[in-house]
Motif scaffolding. Structure first.
Motif, PDB file in Angstrom:
ATOM      1  N   PRO A 243     -12.324 -16.941   5.421  1.00  0.00           N
ATOM      2  CA  PRO A 243     -12.033 -17.495   4.095  1.00  0.00           C
ATOM      3  C   PRO A 243     -10.826 -16.836   3.439  1.00  0.00           C
ATOM      4  CG  PRO A 243     -14.367 -17.001   4.323  1.00  0.00           C
ATOM      5  CD  PRO A 243     -13.699 -16.425   5.517  1.00  0.00           C
ATOM      6  N   ALA A 244     -10.793 -15.509   3.486  1.00  0.00           N
ATOM      7  CA  ALA A 244      -9.673 -14.812   2.834  1.00  0.00           C
ATOM      8  C   ALA A 244      -8.360 -15.161   3.504  1.00  0.00           C
ATOM      9  CB  ALA A 244      -9.912 -13.305   2.882  1.00  0.00           C
ATOM     10  N   LEU A 245      -8.374 -15.216   4.843  1.00  0.00           N
ATOM     11  CA  LEU A 245      -7.141 -15.566   5.561  1.00  0.00           C
ATOM     12  C   LEU A 245      -6.677 -16.970   5.202  1.00  0.00           C
ATOM     13  CD1 LEU A 245      -7.639 -14.145   9.165  1.00  0.00           C
ATOM     14  CD2 LEU A 245      -5.826 -13.562   7.561  1.00  0.00           C
ATOM     15  N   ALA A 246      -7.674 -17.869   5.114  1.00  0.00           N
ATOM     16  CA  ALA A 246      -7.330 -19.252   4.773  1.00  0.00           C
ATOM     17  C   ALA A 246      -6.775 -19.319   3.347  1.00  0.00           C
ATOM     18  CB  ALA A 246      -8.567 -20.137   4.905  1.00  0.00           C
ATOM     19  N   GLY A 247      -7.423 -18.595   2.431  1.00  0.00           N
ATOM     20  CA  GLY A 247      -6.944 -18.558   1.054  1.00  0.00           C
ATOM     21  C   GLY A 247      -5.542 -17.997   0.978  1.00  0.00           C
ATOM     22  N   GLN A 248      -5.310 -16.965   1.731  1.00  0.00           N
ATOM     23  CA  GLN A 248      -3.991 -16.340   1.728  1.00  0.00           C
ATOM     24  C   GLN A 248      -2.947 -17.304   2.281  1.00  0.00           C
ATOM     25  OE1 GLN A 248      -3.464 -13.565   0.309  1.00  0.00           O
ATOM     26  NE2 GLN A 248      -1.906 -12.312   1.308  1.00  0.00           N
TER      27      GLN A 248
ATOM     28  N   LEU B 280     -12.863 -15.016  -4.456  1.00  0.00           N
ATOM     29  CA  LEU B 280     -11.597 -14.517  -3.936  1.00  0.00           C
ATOM     30  C   LEU B 280     -10.672 -15.654  -3.519  1.00  0.00           C
ATOM     31  CD1 LEU B 280     -10.086 -11.933  -3.067  1.00  0.00           C
ATOM     32  CD2 LEU B 280     -11.117 -12.239  -0.825  1.00  0.00           C
ATOM     33  N   VAL B 281     -11.256 -16.593  -2.755  1.00  0.00           N
ATOM     34  CA  VAL B 281     -10.459 -17.723  -2.280  1.00  0.00           C
ATOM     35  C   VAL B 281      -9.983 -18.558  -3.466  1.00  0.00           C
ATOM     36  CG1 VAL B 281     -10.518 -19.850  -0.920  1.00  0.00           C
ATOM     37  CG2 VAL B 281     -11.602 -17.771  -0.048  1.00  0.00           C
ATOM     38  N   ARG B 282     -10.892 -18.726  -4.423  1.00  0.00           N
ATOM     39  CA  ARG B 282     -10.494 -19.498  -5.622  1.00  0.00           C
ATOM     40  C   ARG B 282      -9.300 -18.832  -6.296  1.00  0.00           C
ATOM     41  NH1 ARG B 282     -16.159 -20.410  -7.078  1.00  0.00           N
ATOM     42  NH2 ARG B 282     -16.042 -18.606  -8.461  1.00  0.00           N
TER      43      ARG B 282
ATOM     44  N   CYS C 232     -11.007 -15.271 -10.588  1.00  0.00           N
ATOM     45  CA  CYS C 232     -11.533 -14.208  -9.727  1.00  0.00           C
ATOM     46  C   CYS C 232     -12.763 -13.556 -10.358  1.00  0.00           C
ATOM     47  CB  CYS C 232     -10.447 -13.156  -9.513  1.00  0.00           C
ATOM     48  SG  CYS C 232     -10.872 -11.973  -8.258  1.00  0.00           S
ATOM     49  N   THR C 233     -12.774 -13.514 -11.694  1.00  0.00           N
ATOM     50  CA  THR C 233     -13.907 -12.870 -12.361  1.00  0.00           C
ATOM     51  C   THR C 233     -14.995 -13.865 -12.714  1.00  0.00           C
ATOM     52  OG1 THR C 233     -12.772 -13.154 -14.448  1.00  0.00           O
ATOM     53  CG2 THR C 233     -12.479 -11.051 -13.344  1.00  0.00           C
ATOM     54  N   ASP C 234     -14.881 -15.103 -12.267  1.00  0.00           N
ATOM     55  CA  ASP C 234     -15.803 -16.167 -12.654  1.00  0.00           C
ATOM     56  C   ASP C 234     -15.880 -16.262 -14.171  1.00  0.00           C
ATOM     57  OD1 ASP C 234     -16.435 -17.118 -10.225  1.00  0.00           O
ATOM     58  OD2 ASP C 234     -18.178 -15.815  -9.947  1.00  0.00           O
ATOM     59  N   GLY C 235     -14.805 -16.075 -14.813  1.00  0.00           N
ATOM     60  CA  GLY C 235     -14.817 -16.049 -16.271  1.00  0.00           C
ATOM     61  C   GLY C 235     -15.188 -14.654 -16.719  1.00  0.00           C
ATOM     62  N   PHE C 236     -14.901 -14.326 -17.935  1.00  0.00           N
ATOM     63  CA  PHE C 236     -15.127 -12.960 -18.400  1.00  0.00           C
ATOM     64  C   PHE C 236     -16.601 -12.626 -18.510  1.00  0.00           C
ATOM     65  CE2 PHE C 236     -10.787 -13.895 -19.807  1.00  0.00           C
ATOM     66  CZ  PHE C 236     -10.143 -12.893 -19.100  1.00  0.00           C
TER      67      PHE C 236
END
Lengths: 517, 908
Positions: free
Chosen positions: B28-33, B152-154, B194-198
């Motif tokens: 997932p991270a690689l794809a997001g990157q 992370l991907v988002r 990344c924080t799903d909102g504060f």
């Protein structure tokens, strides 16, 4: 009698790892081959060196020549000693049946646990009717209790004079056995020590039988290992050769004396710090003979830190250098006299080291050098075989016993020889200092200080040279300085970094134990 | 159940341990990157299309500064990934620092704007971005550490999407400022997502505070160490660009900028892998490290291969004048792959409690790298090579240095990983060796050109030619014949057999070192072989010496195995290697002779054990018989060559650097022996350098002293014999026939020298640190030797015929352009006569004649080419001078050019 459980980890109770070095035949063969090759190399080098055109600065040239001649004389002496190893063959004398032997264990300030193993093993010696005496010059009740615990004799004196020699002489007057075994209090004898040595007293003129002074802690301490490495070369080919030349001298411990011989010279000389060496000269002067058994029959402890090593070496150097005049004046046969002179003059070799250290510094700082009229190529062609064969001789005849650590330790303490000579020339009295039996774990700046100062000079000279110019001639001298810096640094490293005194194998083993725990 | 609760439940489950799972965790991270990278590319393309050149350059400069701002932020990501529990406590300080930085930028926007050449608005946009940069890095680190892949991907994808959606629109409306606003908003949007909102962020810092594995997360120090290490790796990555901008001319700097851009993309692609790795390691997933390493190498190599093959496409995008060659792109991308591997290894060390070591290594490499760049940066190639060496050194040291036992229980768990990575480490070492061998700009010299000419003939004719004109056996030529007929005659094609042999030498040395001594010695020997300048040099030459070294190493190992184990296949292996050795070089008879003495000694030593002795003699005789049979076809070739050799004139012998500096003229001297030993270990250097190195001969005394008291072993004596005997014999032969005393003729001794060096290193001390230091010192000195050998134009072995002949080409082209060609066809005169093949290789279309040949009437420009050796020799120098003087009667000397060891005169 209850054995102390701690003694089970004492390295002196382990089986020795040295078996006396190469057999005499091998020593002879190797020494012969190397002597021929080395002689050719020496001739080549000196033919090259002694051309008048080689003289650069005449004073420096003279000093260099003296140093080289000294080394060549020592080398010739080494070959002469080793080549004739085992030349003399005595018929095996009939064994003496169960004679009386007094075992002397002189002690001064050593800890009880060090002495205990020696006392215990001495009491278990075989092959004679043994009476053990603990000669306590420290007047300690703990020693008295130790003697009582093992049922051995305890001797103390009210007037402490003559150091170890006086202590032994005092005991000689209170005992009567025809043979005396002298053991340093840290040397644990093998049960068969007397079985192996007493038969050699079949020859009526044999005054003493010496055995090697083995350092059992060589496997657990790098200084002891280096010191033992020096000892191994001596107690291997050299001592065999000296015995063959009837010139083996007493080394102060692990030695059995004939009482009548001691009596004939009035006991141990009390005026020297190397009473054993002087005693040997006197005995040989009186026509007595000496024998050597090249087997480890007692396990001792070598110096474990630089301070102990310096203390030991300084005592030996001061005693031997001081003995040179008396040896020269002695009525010994020429062969024995030369052998003694060779042994005593070894302790002048620090002067040659000083010369070799100084020459590159002088060259870099002042531009003056002892040699001229030669290309680097020519010098290398003459010098390389000379140096290579010298190294090869030590490596081959010593069967690998002599290590770089031994060399670096000896070289880095060259100043001891210089200092000892100075004291001998000025006839400054020296005090008998007992070699410490346990190492210190703190940094020891004082014994390392002279070497560190020299290191500072060498490094400064090298940097100065590099900054000033980088011509091949300067770089060559910087190369020599780098060589000296490496050797000296290695020699005194344990004084500055005490952790290095523990061999890696031991450290690793301890770490494994800790991890397992 | 809320999303966060779900995460807690998921993380409470036992971690899957398989390699496939470990690889899957990265996807997932690689794809997001990758998506982020693609998005950024799209944004750049749109910006380029929408904005004018000046505005676009402003946007590019802004983005570069924006990235610079995010370098420490990415270090915070690493720290957060390793110690997610600490994120909550550092958020506020990071925010404060960000605000302060932003404030300072805002306050100093006017001078900054002038200094950077950017509009004030863009500087202010940078100030606005500053507070978010650190937080974004931190939150992404937390997402990595908590394995919140979705968030992370988002975040990774949101940033470019917002940047495109808002930035492109605003750019079209208000110009560069719009693009900058889009970029800044993209960053904040990524932070928010990344924080799903504060709300989620607050929860994440409280609810998720306890770690999944008790006591598994790293401490504060480890987090700091990993952050600092990553910053330093980033500096290593970007230092070359800064130096290139300062040192190189505009065109070369632009070329390097393209390289750096491509390299940055390669690093970007694998940047997530160490982040994903660290939490996995702290969770005790054993296979995570090998999976991460494998993934980094795979992705990196794929990108490197793509980048190399896609050079024409890259050239189309950036312009052909500033696009580097395919080889250069490949080289630099491999450097970036190595840097990616280094990042993974740093992450591994930090996660397993060995972070201080990683930090030290990276710091040292960073300092050395910058110093080397300053010292050696003179061209794109030299800068790329230094970067390659720096990155490879980091990866190598981190791969091979042992992990301290007591540091962490996780390390003990990772013992299998170390074993498993043995193969990976060897692959990495081979890659390093291949990189170093490929990183050359050296043209072919005379002998290589002769070999190439021979290899272009039909096979039978080639053998006939060799029989009559050559002095070498035909194995290398046969291999060369195949590569020339399959791949053509490019420099790379003709050097392929040597390259393969040179890279193959690395595992061969490992095997030989291992079978003779132990694994440790094997690794050190392999490492030394990878960087040994001499091995590198002859792996870059289309001659037989790399093969000679390979077979010499294999034959030595095979001999020891045959004596110790004595199986039939061992003896056959020995026979094959030895036969191949002789088929490669006739001087192989010297090492083979030493080997036979070794066998005889073993037979004598084991004379008491009759059964063993019988088996030994049987195997030995069998091997000898096989070798004899294999050599039969060589006899007629040898016979013909011997007859030809006795009648031939002197060959070209490169100057014996160092030896000439001794007072014994050109004769062989003890200095010449020393020079050859130095060459064998530290490579070829300029004469002046050689004299200086040779002056340090007292250090050899130190080596001899260090050897005092060391145990002797049969194999060590064999290796010593393999060095000393050939050298002594050639010294004796060379004193009678000067051209035979030549280091490359006993190149078979070099593997033995390296093995002895490796043994010396591993047996000098049992202290681990001292051992590593000794190996490091030796490797560093050899690497310095390698750099000097490869980059110093004063290397006496370097003959730049390619450069010299390209001058001739260029001159002719200029003549053609100016119409001067009308005066007549140009001609090239050369001396000595055996340069014909190398001239034919590089300048097949130029009319060339040996010096002294009559010049045809109507000739235009006359070029005279001679080697340095010719110019240095009295008789041939006189010949060249005489011809030049004659030519100047009716022509004018226009230019005189000196290339390494080659001189060119142009007369019109």
């Amino acid at each position: 009698m209850t054995a102390n459980p701690e003694l089970t980890v004492d390295p002196r109770l382990q089986t020795p790892t040295w078996d006396g070095g190469l057999p005499s035949r091998s020593v002879r063969r190797r020494a012969g081959v190397m002597a021929v090759c080395s002689s050719l190399a020496v001739v080549l080098y000196f033919v090259w060196l002694l051309r008048p055109s080689r003289i650069g600065n005449p004073y420096l040239f003279g000093i260099l020549l003296m140093a080289e001649v000294f080394n060549v004389v020592q080398a010739l002496g080494f070959w002469w000693t080793c080549v004739f190893t085992g030349r003399r063959r005595r018929p095996l004398p009939p064994p003496i049946a169960e004679p009386d032997v007094d075992v002397f264990i002189p002690t001064y300030n050593e800890p009880v646990d060090i002495v205990e193993a020696t006392v215990a093993a001495s009491a278990a010696l075989r092959g004679a009717r043994v009476r053990v005496f603990l000669l306590d010059d420290g007047n300690r009740d703990a020693m008295k209790a130790l003697a009582r615990r093992y049922g051995v004799g305890y001797v103390r004196r009210t007037l402490h004079q003559g150091a170890k020699a006086g202590n032994i002489n005092h005991a000689l007057g209170r005992t009567s056995a025809p043979f005396i075994l002298v053991l340093d209090c840290d040397h644990v004898p093998h049960p068969d020590l007397l079985v192996r040595t007493l038969p050699l007293f079949g020859g009526e003129r044999v005054a003493f039988v010496q055995t090697p002074q083995y350092y059992a802690n060589a496997s657990t301490n790098t200084i002891a290992a280096a010191a033992w490495s020096q000892q191994a070369l001596f107690f291997g080919p050299i001592a065999r050769g000296k015995a063959a030349h009837d010139s083996m001298f007493c080394c102060g411990t692990n030695v059995v004396f004939r009482r009548s011989a001691l009596d004939s010279v009035g006991g141990f000389p009390e005026t020297s710090v190397t009473e054993d060496f002087e005693l040997s000269v006197q005995l040989h002067e009186h026509g007595w003979a000496s024998e050597y058994v090249p087997s480890v029959l007692a396990n001792g402890l070598g110096p474990e830190d630089l301070a102990s090593y310096v203390s030991q070496q300084h005592r030996w150097a001061r005693g031997c250098v001081g003995a040179i005049p008396s040896v020269a004046r002695s009525r010994l046969p020429l062969r024995q006299k030369l052998q003694y002179l060779l042994s005593a003059s070894y302790f002048l070799s620090g002067w040659t080291v000083m010369v070799y250290l100084a020459l590159p510094v002088i060259r870099i700082v002042t531009g003056i050098q002892p040699l001229s009229g030669s290309s680097a190529d020519g010098f290398l062609a003459a010098f390389a075989p000379y140096f290579a064969f010298a190294i090869a001789t030590v490596a081959s005849v010593g069967a690998g016993a002599y290590t770089f650590a031994a060399y670096s330790l000896a070289t880095s303490t060259f100043w001891i020889h210089v200092h000892a000579t100075y004291r001998a020339l000025l006839r400054r009295p020296s005090r008998f200092v007992v070699t410490p039996k346990q190492g210190d774990v703190v940094r020891q700046w004082r014994p390392a200080a002279p070497t560190l100062v020299v290191l500072g000079v060498l490094v400064s000279a090298a940097l100065y040279g590099l900054v000033r110019d980088r011509t091949p001639a300067t770089l060559n001298n910087v190369g020599f300085l780098a060589l000296h810096v490496c050797v000296l640094s290695h020699g005194v490293a344990t004084a500055v970094l005490p952790a290095l005194a523990t061999p890696a194998a031991v450290t690793s083993s301890r770490q494994n134990e800790e991890v397992a725990a | 159940m809320t999303a966060i609760d779900t995460e807690v439940v998921e993380r409470a489950a036992p971690a899957p341990a398989g390699t496939r799972h470990a690889v899957r965790a990265h996807v997932p991270a690689l794809a997001g990157q990758a998506a982020a990278g693609a998005g950024n590319l799209v944004f750049a393309v749109f910006a380029a299309k929408l904005l004018g050149p000046d505005d676009y350059s402003d946007v590019v400069a802004f983005l570069a500064l924006y990235l610079l701002l995010h370098v420490p932020a990415s270090a915070l990501s690493a720290a957060g990934a390793l110690a997610p529990d600490r994120v909550g406590s550092v958020r506020t300080p990071v925010l404060r620092i960000g605000i302060v930085v932003g404030g300072l930028i805002a306050i100093g926007c006017v001078p900054l704007s002038h200094a950077l050449g950017l509009p004030i608005g863009l500087v202010l946009a940078l100030a606005v971005a500053a507070p978010g940069a650190g937080l974004l890095g931190l939150e992404r680190g937390l997402a990595y550490g908590r394995m919140r892949q979705r968030a992370l991907v988002r975040s990774l994808v949101t940033e470019p999407v917002v940047r495109i959606m808002i930035g492109v629109g605003l750019a079209a409306a208000i110009g560069p400022m719009g693009a900058a606003i889009g970029a800044v908003l993209g960053g904040y949007a990524a932070l928010y997502v990344c924080t799903d909102g504060f709300r989620a962020r607050r929860l994440s810092s409280r609810v998720l505070m306890p770690s999944r594995v008790e006591g598994a997360t790293a401490d504060h120090t480890a987090a700091v160490i990993v952050a600092v290490s990553f910053v330093m790796v980033a500096i290593i990555q970007s230092a070359d660009l800064i130096v290139a901008n300062r040192v190189l001319d505009a065109s070369a700097a632009a070329q390097f900028a393209v390289l750096s851009t491509l390299g940055g993309a390669a690093v970007f692609a694998t940047a997530t892998i160490p982040m994903v790795l660290m939490p996995a390691l702290t969770s005790g997933r054993e296979r995570a490290a090998s999976a991460a390493l494998g993934l980094t190498v795979s992705v990196g190599l794929a990108i490197a291969a793509f980048g190399t093959l896609a050079q024409p496409v890259i050239s189309g995008v950036f312009g052909s004048d500033i696009t580097p060659s395919a080889g250069m792109i490949g080289l630099y991308l491999l450097a970036m792959v190595s840097l990616g591997v280094a990042r993974v290894l740093v992450a591994h060390r930090c996660a397993t409690g060995d972070g201080r070591f990683a930090l030290t290594v990276v710091a040292i490499v960073m300092v050395v790298d910058i110093a080397s760049l300053v010292a050696f940066a003179s061209s794109v190639r030299s800068i790329a090579t230094v970067t390659l060496l720096g990155s490879v050194a980091t990866a190598t040291v981190l791969s091979f240095a042992p992990v301290r036992r007591e540091r962490s229980a996780a390390v003990r768990l990772s013992i299998p990983w170390r074993y498993r990575t043995g193969a990976l480490a060897m692959i990495a070492l081979c890659l390093v060796a291949a990189d170093l061998r490929l990183a050359t700009n050296r043209g072919l010299w005379v002998d290589e050109a002769i070999s190439v000419r021979q290899a272009q003939l039909p096979f039978g004719q080639m053998l006939a030619d060799m029989r009559n004109t050559d002095v070498h056996p035909p194995l290398h030529h046969a291999l060369l014949w195949v590569t020339v007929h399959v791949f053509g005659t490019s420099e790379l094609s003709v050097r392929l057999p040597s390259l393969i042999a040179g890279v193959g030498l690395v595992p061969a040395m490992y095997w030989t070192g291992r079978v003779i001594y132990d694994r440790r010695t094997g690794w050190v020997a392999a490492g030394l072989a990878a960087v040994a300048p001499f091995c590198v040099w002859y792996s870059q030459e289309a001659r037989m010496y790399a093969l000679f070294m390979l077979f010499a190493a294999l034959a030595t190992g095979a001999q020891v195995v045959a004596v110790r184990r004595g199986l039939r296949r061992d003896w056959i292996l020995y026979a094959v290697c030895t036969a191949a050795l002789i088929w490669t070089q006739y001087f192989a008879f010297l090492p083979v002779l030493v080997q036979q003495i070794g066998f005889a000694w073993v037979v004598w030593r084991d004379r008491v054990d009759r059964e063993r002795r019988r088996a030994l003699v049987r195997g030995w005789l069998t091997a000898m018989a096989l070798i004899a049979v294999a050599l039969i076809p060589l006899v007629p070739i040898l016979h013909g060559q011997f007859a030809a050799y006795t009648n031939r004139s002197d060959g070209l012998v490169p100057g014996q650097a160092g030896a000439n500096s001794s007072t014994i003229g050109g004769a062989i001297s003890i200095y010449a022996v020393g020079a050859n030993l130095i060459w064998g270990v530290w490579g070829y250097h300029a004469d002046g350098v050689m004299v200086q190195i040779a002056a340090l001969w007292p250090l050899i005394m130190l080596l001899l002293l260090v050897l005092l008291g060391r145990g002797r072993s049969g194999p060590s004596i064999l290796l010593l014999g393999l060095v000393v005997v050939p050298m002594t014999m050639l010294f004796v032969i060379g004193s009678m026939k000067r051209d035979l005393f030549e280091l490359r003729y006993f190149s078979g001794a070099v593997p033995a020298m390296l093995l002895l060096g490796a043994r010396l290193v591993t047996s000098t001390t049992r202290r681990r640190v001292a051992g590593i230091a000794a190996a490091g010192v030796l490797t560093v000195t050899m690497t310095v030797g390698l750099v000097d050998q490869q980059l110093n134009g004063a290397n006496p072995r370097l003959y730049d015929f390619r450069g010299a002949l390209s001058l001739v080409h260029r001159g002719d082209a200029d003549d053609a352009a100016t119409g001067a060609v009308a005066t007549g066809e140009p001609i090239l005169l050369y001396e000595p006569s055996y340069l014909a093949d190398v001239i034919a290789y590089y300048a097949p279309d130029i009319r060339a004649l040996p010096l002294g040949s009559p010049i045809p009437a109507g000739t235009g420009t006359v070029w005279v080419l001679a080697t340095d050796r010719v110019v240095g020799a009295e008789d041939s120098s006189a010949k060249v001078g005489s011809v030049l003087a004659d030519l100047q009667h009716d022509r004018q000397l226009v230019t005189t050019t000196d290339r390494p060891n080659v001189h060119v005169w142009e007369l019109k």
